[in-house]
Motif scaffolding. Structure first.
Motif, short mmCIF file in Angstrom:
data_model
loop_
_atom_site.label_atom_id
_atom_site.label_comp_id
_atom_site.label_asym_id
_atom_site.label_seq_id
_atom_site.Cartn_x
_atom_site.Cartn_y
_atom_site.Cartn_z
N ARG A 1 0.83 -1.21 0.00
CA ARG A 1 0.00 0.00 0.00
C ARG A 1 0.87 1.26 0.00
O ARG A 1 0.55 2.24 -0.69
N ASP A 2 1.95 1.25 0.77
CA ASP A 2 2.86 2.40 0.78
C ASP A 2 3.47 2.61 -0.61
O ASP A 2 3.55 3.75 -1.10
N GLU A 3 3.90 1.51 -1.23
CA GLU A 3 4.49 1.61 -2.57
C GLU A 3 3.46 2.09 -3.59
O GLU A 3 3.79 2.86 -4.51
N ALA A 4 2.22 1.65 -3.43
CA ALA A 4 1.16 2.06 -4.34
C ALA A 4 0.93 3.56 -4.26
O ALA A 4 0.81 4.26 -5.28
N GLY A 5 0.85 4.09 -3.02
CA GLY A 5 0.66 5.52 -2.85
C GLY A 5 1.81 6.32 -3.44
O GLY A 5 1.59 7.34 -4.10
N GLU A 6 3.03 5.84 -3.23
CA GLU A 6 4.20 6.52 -3.76
C GLU A 6 4.21 6.49 -5.28
O GLU A 6 4.59 7.48 -5.94
N SER A 7 3.78 5.37 -5.87
CA SER A 7 3.78 5.27 -7.34
C SER A 7 2.81 6.28 -7.96
O SER A 7 3.09 6.83 -9.03
N GLU B 1 3.84 9.07 -10.57
CA GLU B 1 3.26 8.96 -11.92
C GLU B 1 1.74 9.00 -11.82
O GLU B 1 1.07 7.96 -11.76
N PRO B 2 1.16 10.20 -11.80
CA PRO B 2 -0.29 10.33 -11.63
C PRO B 2 -1.10 9.61 -12.70
O PRO B 2 -2.25 9.22 -12.44
N LEU B 3 -0.53 9.42 -13.90
CA LEU B 3 -1.28 8.75 -14.96
C LEU B 3 -1.58 7.29 -14.61
O LEU B 3 -2.46 6.68 -15.22
N LEU B 4 -0.86 6.74 -13.64
CA LEU B 4 -1.13 5.36 -13.19
C LEU B 4 -2.16 5.33 -12.06
O LEU B 4 -2.47 4.26 -11.55
N GLY B 5 -2.68 6.49 -11.70
CA GLY B 5 -3.58 6.56 -10.56
C GLY B 5 -4.79 5.65 -10.68
O GLY B 5 -5.16 4.96 -9.73
N GLY B 6 -5.43 5.63 -11.85
CA GLY B 6 -6.60 4.79 -12.03
C GLY B 6 -6.29 3.32 -11.85
O GLY B 6 -7.01 2.60 -11.15
N LEU B 7 -5.20 2.86 -12.49
CA LEU B 7 -4.79 1.46 -12.37
C LEU B 7 -4.47 1.10 -10.92
O LEU B 7 -4.93 0.06 -10.41
#
Length: 269
Positions: free
Chosen positions: A19-25, A29-35
């Motif tokens: 979850r921490d890595e997901a938030g950082e990603s 890279e905001p374009l990956l936000g939906g995924l």
């Protein structure tokens, strides 16, 4: 079968790190936000994530995401060893693959890890005698990921399939814990014989790219099989085999070949 406890993921450092890595990603890279949100941050456990990812990847006009999600959720709820194995597989990829820097990568992008997790659902179905549904999962995994694992095969924990393309694992294969294999590996039979006809791979074994291990033979723990080899007879523990047909060319060279991932037959001069 092992019934799961509702508290299996109550203290889960692997999930917290993901979850921490997901938030950082998403920040990077905001374009990956939906995924990232739909695949990870909207879920409450790694098991939920794995069920969702399987449903998205394997869904087709023949079977919907909803049905596949219900199947995977049922398997995870009934048998907590599936989620435990997934965590070991994640750590194995992070530890052994130099291209992997986060736990997030295998979940989102690595077809070897994803194929194994789908296989684990198919294997659970096989154990429940829901054979045709298990075959369906096998078919879709092969079509989507290019990895063909019979649902009757038994794979341990901490399995790493690097690149994974064209890996084939037969019905009566047994693979121990902490095994690593590269693309185009075949663990198969030698003809039309029935019954127990596939290899038994010990713990800690490293199987190089393109290697073929054929027949009801035993590969001893912590051995190495060189790339492109064809193994037709038992391999003692802690040995390196190479060639067509493969023969012993030396010791394994370390305690855990599957973890070191050293595929050189000898040290460079």
């Amino acid at each position: 079968m092992i019934e799961s406890s509702p508290n299996v993921t109550a203290l889960d450092p692997v999930w917290e790190r993901i979850r921490d890595e997901a938030g950082e990603s998403v920040r990077k890279e905001p374009l990956l936000g939906g995924l990232v949100h739909t695949s990870l941050l909207h879920h409450h456990s790694l098991e939920n994530v794995l069920a969702y990812r399987m449903s998205v990847k394997l869904a087709s006009s023949e079977m919907s995401e909803q049905i596949l999600r219900e199947i995977a959720d049922e398997a995870h709820a009934f048998d907590n060893s599936i989620g435990i194995a997934a965590r070991a597989d994640l750590i194995a990829v992070l530890d052994r693959d130099p291209a992997c820097n986060t736990l997030l990568q295998p979940i989102l992008f690595f077809k070897g890890f994803q194929a194994i997790q789908c296989y684990r659902i198919g294997h659970w179905l096989w154990q429940q005698n829901r054979r045709f549904l298990a075959y369906y999962i096998q078919m879709r995994v092969s079509e989507v990921f290019g990895v063909d694992i019979h649902p009757g095969a038994v794979l341990g924990k901490g399995i790493m399939m690097d690149h994974a393309h064209s890996i084939v694992i037969g019905e009566t294969t047994r693979v121990g814990n902490n095994v690593s294999m590269l693309h185009s590996v075949t663990l198969g039979g030698t003809g039309k014989e029935d019954g127990d006809r596939h290899p038994k791979i010990g713990e800690g074994v490293l199987i190089g790219a393109g290697a073929k291990v054929l027949g009801n033979i035993v590969v001893g723990r912590c051995s190495r099989i060189a790339a492109g080899s064809v193994v037709l007879k038992d391999v003692p523990p802690c040995k390196t085999v190479a060639g067509v047909p493969a023969s012993i060319v030396g010791e394994a060279g370390c305690d855990q070949p599957s973890e070191t991932m050293n595929q050189l037959l000898s040290s460079p001069s």
